[in-house]
Design a protein around this motif. Structure first.
Motif, PDB file in Angstrom:
ATOM      1  N   ARG A   1       0.818  -1.216   0.000  1.00  0.00           N
ATOM      2  CA  ARG A   1       0.000   0.000   0.000  1.00  0.00           C
ATOM      3  C   ARG A   1       0.850   1.263   0.000  1.00  0.00           C
ATOM      4  O   ARG A   1       0.345   2.354  -0.207  1.00  0.00           O
ATOM      5  CB  ARG A   1      -0.931   0.012   1.218  1.00  0.00           C
ATOM      6  CG  ARG A   1      -1.940  -1.117   1.257  1.00  0.00           C
ATOM      7  CD  ARG A   1      -2.690  -1.109   2.580  1.00  0.00           C
ATOM      8  NE  ARG A   1      -1.796  -1.311   3.708  1.00  0.00           N
ATOM      9  CZ  ARG A   1      -2.147  -1.182   4.988  1.00  0.00           C
ATOM     10  NH1 ARG A   1      -3.395  -0.838   5.292  1.00  0.00           N
ATOM     11  NH2 ARG A   1      -1.280  -1.396   5.947  1.00  0.00           N
ATOM     12  N   ASN A   2       2.143   1.120   0.250  1.00  0.00           N
ATOM     13  CA  ASN A   2       3.040   2.269   0.299  1.00  0.00           C
ATOM     14  C   ASN A   2       4.172   2.058  -0.694  1.00  0.00           C
ATOM     15  O   ASN A   2       4.939   1.109  -0.577  1.00  0.00           O
ATOM     16  CB  ASN A   2       3.610   2.433   1.715  1.00  0.00           C
ATOM     17  CG  ASN A   2       4.384   3.726   1.890  1.00  0.00           C
ATOM     18  OD1 ASN A   2       4.370   4.597   1.018  1.00  0.00           O
ATOM     19  ND2 ASN A   2       5.059   3.867   3.018  1.00  0.00           N
TER      20      ASN A   2
ATOM     21  N   GLN B   1       2.760  11.988  -3.529  1.00  0.00           N
ATOM     22  CA  GLN B   1       2.184  11.167  -4.595  1.00  0.00           C
ATOM     23  C   GLN B   1       1.277  10.080  -4.036  1.00  0.00           C
ATOM     24  O   GLN B   1       0.227   9.768  -4.599  1.00  0.00           O
ATOM     25  CB  GLN B   1       3.301  10.537  -5.443  1.00  0.00           C
ATOM     26  CG  GLN B   1       4.159  11.553  -6.196  1.00  0.00           C
ATOM     27  CD  GLN B   1       3.326  12.569  -6.961  1.00  0.00           C
ATOM     28  OE1 GLN B   1       2.425  12.208  -7.710  1.00  0.00           O
ATOM     29  NE2 GLN B   1       3.616  13.849  -6.770  1.00  0.00           N
ATOM     30  N   SER B   2       1.679   9.508  -2.894  1.00  0.00           N
ATOM     31  CA  SER B   2       0.838   8.471  -2.288  1.00  0.00           C
ATOM     32  C   SER B   2      -0.465   9.069  -1.769  1.00  0.00           C
ATOM     33  O   SER B   2      -1.507   8.403  -1.779  1.00  0.00           O
ATOM     34  CB  SER B   2       1.590   7.772  -1.151  1.00  0.00           C
ATOM     35  OG  SER B   2       1.813   8.645  -0.061  1.00  0.00           O
TER      36      SER B   2
ATOM     37  N   TYR C   1      -6.713  10.313  -3.336  1.00  0.00           N
ATOM     38  CA  TYR C   1      -7.656  11.417  -3.535  1.00  0.00           C
ATOM     39  C   TYR C   1      -8.933  10.964  -4.234  1.00  0.00           C
ATOM     40  O   TYR C   1      -8.900  10.259  -5.240  1.00  0.00           O
ATOM     41  CB  TYR C   1      -6.968  12.513  -4.345  1.00  0.00           C
ATOM     42  CG  TYR C   1      -7.879  13.539  -4.969  1.00  0.00           C
ATOM     43  CD1 TYR C   1      -8.690  14.362  -4.189  1.00  0.00           C
ATOM     44  CD2 TYR C   1      -7.925  13.687  -6.358  1.00  0.00           C
ATOM     45  CE1 TYR C   1      -9.520  15.303  -4.774  1.00  0.00           C
ATOM     46  CE2 TYR C   1      -8.746  14.635  -6.951  1.00  0.00           C
ATOM     47  CZ  TYR C   1      -9.550  15.437  -6.155  1.00  0.00           C
ATOM     48  OH  TYR C   1     -10.367  16.364  -6.732  1.00  0.00           O
ATOM     49  N   LYS C   2     -10.075  11.355  -3.643  1.00  0.00           N
ATOM     50  CA  LYS C   2     -11.392  11.104  -4.236  1.00  0.00           C
ATOM     51  C   LYS C   2     -12.187  12.403  -4.162  1.00  0.00           C
ATOM     52  O   LYS C   2     -12.567  12.843  -3.070  1.00  0.00           O
ATOM     53  CB  LYS C   2     -12.145  10.002  -3.482  1.00  0.00           C
ATOM     54  CG  LYS C   2     -11.477   8.641  -3.502  1.00  0.00           C
ATOM     55  CD  LYS C   2     -12.256   7.651  -2.632  1.00  0.00           C
ATOM     56  CE  LYS C   2     -11.539   6.317  -2.520  1.00  0.00           C
ATOM     57  NZ  LYS C   2     -12.256   5.390  -1.594  1.00  0.00           N
TER      58      LYS C   2
ATOM     59  N   ILE D   1       5.280  13.595   3.740  1.00  0.00           N
ATOM     60  CA  ILE D   1       4.042  13.856   4.472  1.00  0.00           C
ATOM     61  C   ILE D   1       4.168  13.352   5.916  1.00  0.00           C
ATOM     62  O   ILE D   1       4.222  14.136   6.842  1.00  0.00           O
ATOM     63  CB  ILE D   1       2.820  13.188   3.795  1.00  0.00           C
ATOM     64  CG1 ILE D   1       2.719  13.600   2.317  1.00  0.00           C
ATOM     65  CG2 ILE D   1       1.537  13.552   4.544  1.00  0.00           C
ATOM     66  CD1 ILE D   1       2.381  15.051   2.089  1.00  0.00           C
ATOM     67  N   ASN D   2       4.224  12.038   6.107  1.00  0.00           N
ATOM     68  CA  ASN D   2       4.332  11.440   7.438  1.00  0.00           C
ATOM     69  C   ASN D   2       5.549  10.528   7.499  1.00  0.00           C
ATOM     70  O   ASN D   2       6.053  10.081   6.467  1.00  0.00           O
ATOM     71  CB  ASN D   2       3.079  10.627   7.775  1.00  0.00           C
ATOM     72  CG  ASN D   2       1.793  11.446   7.813  1.00  0.00           C
ATOM     73  OD1 ASN D   2       0.720  10.921   7.572  1.00  0.00           O
ATOM     74  ND2 ASN D   2       1.885  12.736   8.103  1.00  0.00           N
TER      75      ASN D   2
END
Length: 714
Positions: free
Chosen positions: A584-585, A596-597, A602-603, A636-637
């Motif tokens: 998933r990453n 990008q991940s 994004y929805k 990001i994280n």
């Protein structure tokens, strides 16, 4: 290139990295931890972390509004914490027309900063050990009631002695189940104003779906400022107050992080139970937590039904819903993790060894019955724990469950008082009514109460229901819908208008028979009720639990050197550390996520995974400025293996120089057993990379005035 990266990861895994367990008192860092921390990368002295006489890191870390942590990041009192920690304040300042929770907010000048009604930060001044003083006043011949009375008397003296005439807040707290005591001196500042917050689509990206999960892409931060009087002292809100000049503030590093970098976190972890006996774990997994989960979900479902229909209602219930949802998922994660890890069996094996030690001739008199007493207590309270958790969730999610009894009993007392006392009581009652009905939507509250009563009456009955609820159930066959509708239609507590009308033309005699008061008072009375047998069992358990911890430490059968978390300032240290590769990453090493991940998740228009158009535009243009990683991506994280828990939300993540590299905001659901037993392989802290925070402030929001306040280390 991929082969090289894979080779490096394999090399890293060949040298196992141990996560560093422990939430440590700052006053003991030099004796217990400093040498180990230096080997891992710390470049500060123990005095630079904790000093009474000089400024140190502890002066830049505050408890935020009693439940989170925050850090000071400028000479003008700028505060950085999590978005979810500032959530209720942001919601309070919002309206349907100016929805800062949804759209974000950035004060481009000091005059635009906004003051919520109630918000404070607490600075830690000093601490000390008073175990000998307090424990010298008690002995084993005392009952628990006698012991507690004497201890509370001594605590009151210590708190008074150290408050300097009310200048400081002093708290004496027990540790190791009452085998040690320490006092903590604090200074509180109540003029705290909102400076900035990203929109909810950034600050809460991923919503409940991603909560407690990794990989994660959440910009979980918000910013406030502490104000003081002209002399730097705490003061009530005033336009004449000035930004606080703190003793210490944190420089901010944008150098980035990599695997095995040193990372330490200072903060106020709320609660751990690492001495909890096997019976307590078993009780939580099979009785308490399932009831918590079901009760929380029942309240959430009723709230969301109305939140989705109306923007104003959504703001009113945003904070309560978010808090309920957070613990709903946490408790389910605890059930799964504790079950999978077999934690109760591990504890039971330790207790068997302890029991053998305890029944040696030299130990038997004091410790021989400890395990039997503890196990007996949990067997006797299993059904009560399930009942109490259903009832707790009813009272937490339903205003009608609590407010009628709280306000009603206050009014009963008020109408019995003399006129002089009434004058003092009335403002408090008026404020209570304002607080209860300020974020209140009657249709939602009606459905919450009915649904929770249906659940409670069904699932709590084996232990024994509140008497009035039991009578109602016998008559309504377990469906409280009509009873709730009828009660609300006749109650003076139905809404603010009804209680206001009552107070303008009071008839005190009707309160005791008011139908909502009867329900609410019955529920609260049941929650508080304890028979003499229960009180005796509680006392026996408290003694046995205290002796278990004392015995485990004396026998060396448990090597834990730090006390359980209880919202006092602690330090935890570790490293940036990946979890095993996860499809998933797509990060090269599974210790960070990038822009990008996030965009892949994004929805458009989705409540949990929408993103602002401007953020998408900046990403498309790769306009990351100085905040991009040297490898080119926008971070990001990231993950560290620090030992944290709830209350550490908003805590600063610091490098070896004491520079801010991130903000802690979550843990991974695989390690939810961590509050009871530390998992050195799985336990991780999820942090917002400070470079993403700065990028949002600078590039996305254009609030360069805030960036210019901070000391940026490149």
């Amino acid at each position: 290139m991929k082969k090289i990266v894979l080779f490096l990861v394999m090399c890293l895994s060949a040298f196992p990295v141990k996560a560093d367990e422990g939430m440590w008192f700052l006053m003991f860092i030099e004796r217990l931890n400093h040498r180990d921390m230096e080997k891992m990368g710390l470049q500060l002295t123990a005095e630079e972390i904790y000093s009474i006489n000089h400024h140190s890191l502890k002066d830049a870390v505050v408890q935020f509004n009693g439940g989170c942590t925050a850090e000071i990041v400028s000479k003008d009192g700028l505060v950085l914490t999590n978005h979810h920690c500032g959530y209720s304040a942001i919601a309070e300042l919002s309206s349907a027309e100016q929805n800062y929770l949804r759209d974000g907010f950035w004060a481009k000048e000091r005059s635009a900063e906004m003051k919520p009604k109630s918000l404070y930060v607490r600075f830690f001044v000093r601490m000390d050990d008073v175990s000998k003083r307090i424990l010298s006043k008690v002995n084993d011949k005392m009952t628990e009631t006698e012991r507690n009375k004497i201890i509370q008397q001594e605590i009151a003296l210590i708190e008074k002695e150290n408050s300097e005439g009310g200048k400081y807040t002093v708290s004496v707290r027990p540790f190791f189940q009452g085998n040690e005591y320490y006092y903590f001196v604090y200074q509180d500042y109540t003029d705290v104003r909102l400076v900035g917050t990203p929109p909810e689509s950034v600050g809460k990206f991923g919503g409940d779906t991603d909560n407690w999960e990794w990989p994660r892409q959440t910009g979980d931060f918000s910013m406030f400022r502490v104000y003081a009087d002209k002399d730097g002292n705490p003061a009530a809100y005033s336009k004449d107050n000035v930004p606080l000049q703190p003793k210490h503030y944190l420089p901010v590093s944008i150098k980035g992080v990599k695997e095995n970098d040193f990372a330490m976190i200072l903060g106020y972890p709320g609660r751990t139970n690492r001495w909890m006996p096997a019976g307590g774990i078993e009780q939580n997994v099979k009785y308490a937590y399932p009831a918590w989960v079901e009760g929380a979900k029942t309240g959430m479902d009723q709230m969301k039904k109305y939140m989705d229909k109306d923007a104003t209602v959504r703001l009113q219930y945003a904070s309560k819903y978010a808090s309920t949802a957070n613990y709903w998922k946490n408790r389910q994660g605890m059930i799964d993790a504790l079950t999978k890890a077999g934690t109760a069996k591990t504890k039971a094996a330790q207790e068997a060894k302890f029991n053998a030690w305890a029944n040696k001739p030299e130990n038997k008199e004091k410790y021989g019955n400890v395990i039997a007493t503890i196990n007996k207590y949990y067997v006797e309270t299993n059904l009560k724990s399930r009942h109490d958790n259903y009832l707790t969730q009813l009272l937490r999610t339903s205003a009608y469950g609590v407010a009628p009894a709280t306000i009603g009993n206050a009014l009963i007392g008020y109408y019995k008082e003399t006129d002089n006392n009434k004058a003092q009581m009335l403002p408090k009652i008026t404020a209570l009514i304002g607080n209860v009905y300020g974020d209140f939507y009657a249709p939602a509250e009606k459905d919450i109460l009915a649904a929770q009563l249906n659940l409670y009456a069904s699932k709590g009955a084996e232990y024994g229901l509140a008497p009035e609820i039991a009578k109602m159930k016998a008559a309504n066959n377990g469906d409280f819908t009509n009873d709730v509708n009828n009660a609300i239609s006749k109650s003076i507590f139905a809404n603010k208008e009804a209680i206001t009308a009552f107070m303008e033309n009071p008839k005190p005699e009707v309160i005791a028979t008011d139908p909502l008061f009867v329900i609410s008072n019955d529920l609260i009375a049941k929650f508080r009720a304890k028979s003499p047998e229960q009180l005796k069992a509680d006392d026996d358990f408290a003694i046995a639990y205290r002796e278990l911890v004392e015995g485990l430490r004396t026998s060396k059968l448990n090597a834990i050197q730090y006390p359980d978390a209880n919202s006092t300032l602690r330090l935890t240290y570790g490293k940036v550390r990946a979890l095993p590769a996860d499809k998933r990453n797509d990060a090269k090493i599974n210790n960070y996520t990038d822009m990008q991940s996030m965009v892949k998740k994004y929805k458009a228009g989705d409540q949990e995974f929408d993103l602002p158009a401007r953020l998408l535009e900046l990403n498309k243009a790769k306009d990351f400025g100085q905040y991009a990683d040297k490898a080119g991506y926008m971070p990001i994280n990231f993950l560290t293996d620090n030992d944290i828990t709830g209350g550490n939300s908003g805590s600063p993540v610091l490098n070896g120089k004491g520079e801010l590299i991130g903000i802690a905001f979550d843990g991974n659901i695989e390690a939810m057993a961590g509050d009871v037993i530390f998992d050195s392989k799985l336990q991780r802290t999820i942090n917002v990379d400070i470079r993403y925070v700065l990028w949002i402030i600078d590039k996305y929001a254009g609030a360069k005035n805030i960036i210019d306040e901070m000391t940026i280390v490149k």
